[in-house]
Design a protein around this motif. Structure first.
Motif, PDB file in Angstrom:
ATOM      1  N   SER A 149      34.214  37.953  39.113  1.00 46.52           N
ATOM      2  CA  SER A 149      33.934  36.655  39.750  1.00 46.52           C
ATOM      3  C   SER A 149      34.996  36.324  40.797  1.00 46.52           C
ATOM      4  N   VAL A 150      35.537  37.358  41.430  1.00 44.68           N
ATOM      5  CA  VAL A 150      36.590  37.150  42.428  1.00 44.68           C
ATOM      6  C   VAL A 150      36.144  36.176  43.514  1.00 44.68           C
ATOM      7  N   PHE A 151      34.894  36.311  43.981  1.00 41.39           N
ATOM      8  CA  PHE A 151      34.409  35.485  45.088  1.00 41.39           C
ATOM      9  C   PHE A 151      33.747  34.191  44.619  1.00 41.39           C
ATOM     10  N   THR A 152      33.709  33.963  43.314  1.00 42.70           N
ATOM     11  CA  THR A 152      33.086  32.742  42.789  1.00 42.70           C
ATOM     12  C   THR A 152      34.063  31.947  41.935  1.00 42.70           C
ATOM     13  N   ALA A 158      40.568  36.623  46.356  1.00 41.43           N
ATOM     14  CA  ALA A 158      39.323  36.283  47.039  1.00 41.43           C
ATOM     15  C   ALA A 158      39.430  36.381  48.555  1.00 41.43           C
ATOM     16  N   GLU A 159      40.625  36.161  49.093  1.00 39.02           N
ATOM     17  CA  GLU A 159      40.792  36.185  50.552  1.00 39.02           C
ATOM     18  C   GLU A 159      41.264  37.535  51.069  1.00 39.02           C
ATOM     19  N   SER A 160      41.296  38.528  50.210  1.00 37.17           N
ATOM     20  CA  SER A 160      41.695  39.872  50.631  1.00 37.17           C
ATOM     21  C   SER A 160      40.710  40.404  51.665  1.00 37.17           C
ATOM     22  N   PRO A 161      41.156  40.682  52.900  1.00 38.96           N
ATOM     23  CA  PRO A 161      40.217  41.130  53.945  1.00 38.96           C
ATOM     24  C   PRO A 161      39.439  42.378  53.571  1.00 38.96           C
ATOM     25  N   TRP A 162      40.103  43.352  52.952  1.00 39.95           N
ATOM     26  CA  TRP A 162      39.373  44.589  52.651  1.00 39.95           C
ATOM     27  C   TRP A 162      38.339  44.368  51.552  1.00 39.95           C
ATOM     28  N   ARG A 163      38.620  43.470  50.584  1.00 37.00           N
ATOM     29  CA  ARG A 163      37.615  43.178  49.562  1.00 37.00           C
ATOM     30  C   ARG A 163      36.432  42.441  50.179  1.00 37.00           C
ATOM     31  N   ARG A 164      36.699  41.533  51.101  1.00 34.80           N
ATOM     32  CA  ARG A 164      35.616  40.833  51.784  1.00 34.80           C
ATOM     33  C   ARG A 164      34.744  41.811  52.551  1.00 34.80           C
ATOM     34  N   PRO A 196      22.428  40.638  44.601  1.00 35.88           N
ATOM     35  CA  PRO A 196      22.896  39.390  45.205  1.00 35.88           C
ATOM     36  C   PRO A 196      24.372  39.463  45.593  1.00 35.88           C
ATOM     37  N   GLY A 197      24.719  38.810  46.683  1.00 34.90           N
ATOM     38  CA  GLY A 197      26.101  38.813  47.144  1.00 34.90           C
ATOM     39  C   GLY A 197      26.557  40.220  47.475  1.00 34.90           C
ATOM     40  N   ASP A 198      27.683  40.602  46.924  1.00 34.46           N
ATOM     41  CA  ASP A 198      28.182  41.962  47.167  1.00 34.46           C
ATOM     42  C   ASP A 198      27.787  42.923  46.052  1.00 34.46           C
ATOM     43  N   THR A 199      26.889  42.507  45.186  1.00 34.28           N
ATOM     44  CA  THR A 199      26.488  43.319  44.044  1.00 34.28           C
ATOM     45  C   THR A 199      25.823  44.614  44.503  1.00 34.28           C
ATOM     46  N   VAL A 200      26.177  45.698  43.829  1.00 33.85           N
ATOM     47  CA  VAL A 200      25.618  47.019  44.118  1.00 33.85           C
ATOM     48  C   VAL A 200      25.172  47.647  42.805  1.00 33.85           C
ATOM     49  N   SER A 213      23.929  54.607  35.074  1.00 29.14           N
ATOM     50  CA  SER A 213      23.642  53.500  35.978  1.00 29.14           C
ATOM     51  C   SER A 213      24.818  52.540  35.966  1.00 29.14           C
ATOM     52  N   LEU A 214      25.132  51.993  37.138  1.00 30.16           N
ATOM     53  CA  LEU A 214      26.261  51.083  37.287  1.00 30.16           C
ATOM     54  C   LEU A 214      25.800  49.805  37.984  1.00 30.16           C
ATOM     55  N   ALA A 215      26.267  48.662  37.504  1.00 23.04           N
ATOM     56  CA  ALA A 215      26.100  47.387  38.174  1.00 23.04           C
ATOM     57  C   ALA A 215      27.493  46.871  38.503  1.00 23.04           C
ATOM     58  N   LEU A 216      27.776  46.700  39.794  1.00 20.46           N
ATOM     59  CA  LEU A 216      29.109  46.337  40.263  1.00 20.46           C
ATOM     60  C   LEU A 216      29.034  45.062  41.080  1.00 20.46           C
ATOM     61  N   SER A 217      29.931  44.122  40.813  1.00 18.19           N
ATOM     62  CA  SER A 217      29.898  42.869  41.559  1.00 18.19           C
ATOM     63  C   SER A 217      31.242  42.169  41.520  1.00 18.19           C
ATOM     64  N   LEU A 218      31.546  41.447  42.605  1.00 20.83           N
ATOM     65  CA  LEU A 218      32.658  40.496  42.629  1.00 20.83           C
ATOM     66  C   LEU A 218      32.145  39.071  42.803  1.00 20.83           C
ATOM     67  N   THR A 219      30.821  38.896  42.818  1.00 25.25           N
ATOM     68  CA  THR A 219      30.227  37.576  43.049  1.00 25.25           C
ATOM     69  C   THR A 219      29.418  37.091  41.841  1.00 25.25           C
TER      70      THR A 219
END
Length: 297
Positions: A149-152, A158-164, A196-200, A213-219
């Motif tokens: 939940s880095v971006f939420t 959350a403000e890391s440019p490379w993560r964004r 949704p969001g950056d989810t992959v 199978s992988l579910a990856l998200s920061l949102t």
């Protein structure tokens, strides 16, 4: 072993610096960062020198612990290895395969020790659990959810440019792969889809025949965040233990691993070569996301 710290961000300040300062087997020999004021603050807090030039620090140490953004890490880590310094790296090693390969090749050419700090691979009950699962050869499939939940939330990252820019695939994807590869083996192909969001969402075909199978998200919503790994095979189901160890303690174990490798203990499973393979798989997943097709490695 004299270890210098490269980096001054939240991860360097709250994890790397205290772990190095508190480790009885190494000397925390100094800190360098692109922000000189931040480097000076860490140096004062831990009673070590701050360096304004990275080459000056490299000349005074046996190894470096790198806590920089991946694109910066790859360049500085390669320079350090080419100067004959052992490497304690963060994940991902780089954001492109050629940069990660340069680091791995420099480590190999110099006969150096290297460890990539995949946090769940160091310390706690998850380490023997993973070894136990890796010893079995009857796995059929696996599912790994790494939902952050880095971006939420009010996360300092959350403000890391490379993560964004790169999102969950490159931030938490390496962690998920560091758990799956030792158990299911190398990856032969990858398919990817966006959520949704950056989810992959990734589907991996492993060379030994299993799939994952992988579910990856920061949102993810904070209430939905968490890490889960479930393996299914001929002997039944196995689930990753819920509790690990704090990051500072885990990094201490990673330092132990670096010391062992440097002292002739052989390459660590999470070395720079493994870090390169993780980057190769992530790059293939990114290609699959952008091209809408399965990518073979």
């Amino acid at each position: 072993m004299r270890i210098g710290l490269l980096g001054t961000g939240p991860w360097a300040r709250t994890v790397h610096a205290p772990a190095l300062a508190g480790h009885p087997g190494v000397e925390f020999a100094g800190v360098w960062g692109r922000r000189t004021e931040a480097a000076a603050e860490i140096a004062v807090e831990h009673g070590v020198p701050a360096y304004g030039d990275v080459d000056e620090l490299l000349a005074e140490v046996d190894a470096v612990a790198v806590a920089l953004a991946p694109h910066a890490q790859a360049e500085v880590a390669a320079r350090a290895a080419e100067a004959g310094r052992h490497l304690l790296l963060d994940k991902p090693v780089a954001l492109a395969v050629p940069e990660a390969r340069r680091v791995a090749e420099a480590v190999a050419a110099g006969g150096l020790a290297s460890v990539v700090f995949f946090t769940l691979r160091f310390g706690g009950e998850r380490v023997p659990w993973l070894a136990e699962q890796a010893a079995r050869d009857d796995w059929f499939t696996a599912r790994c959810d790494w939902l952050g939940s880095v971006f939420t939330s009010d996360s300092p990252y959350a403000e890391s440019p490379w993560r964004r820019d790169k999102g969950a695939l490159w931030d938490v994807g390496p962690h998920a792969l560091s758990l799956l590869l030792p158990v299911l083996g190398d990856v032969a192909e990858v398919t990817a889809a966006r959520g949704p969001g950056d989810t992959v969402h990734l589907v991996l075909g492993h060379t030994a025949g299993a799939s994952s199978s992988l579910a990856l998200s920061l949102t993810a919503p904070p209430a939905a965040a968490g890490v889960a790994l479930e393996l299914r095979g001929g002997s039944g189901t196995a689930r990753l233990p819920e509790h690990g160890v704090p990051p500072v303690e885990a990094l201490g174990h990673a330092v132990d691993a670096l010391l062992s490798a440097a002292d002739g203990g052989g390459p660590h499973p999470c070395d720079a070569a493994f870090g390169l393979r993780v980057v190769e798989i992530l790059a293939a997943a990114e290609q699959a996301l952008n091209g809408g097709a399965t990518v073979r490695l």
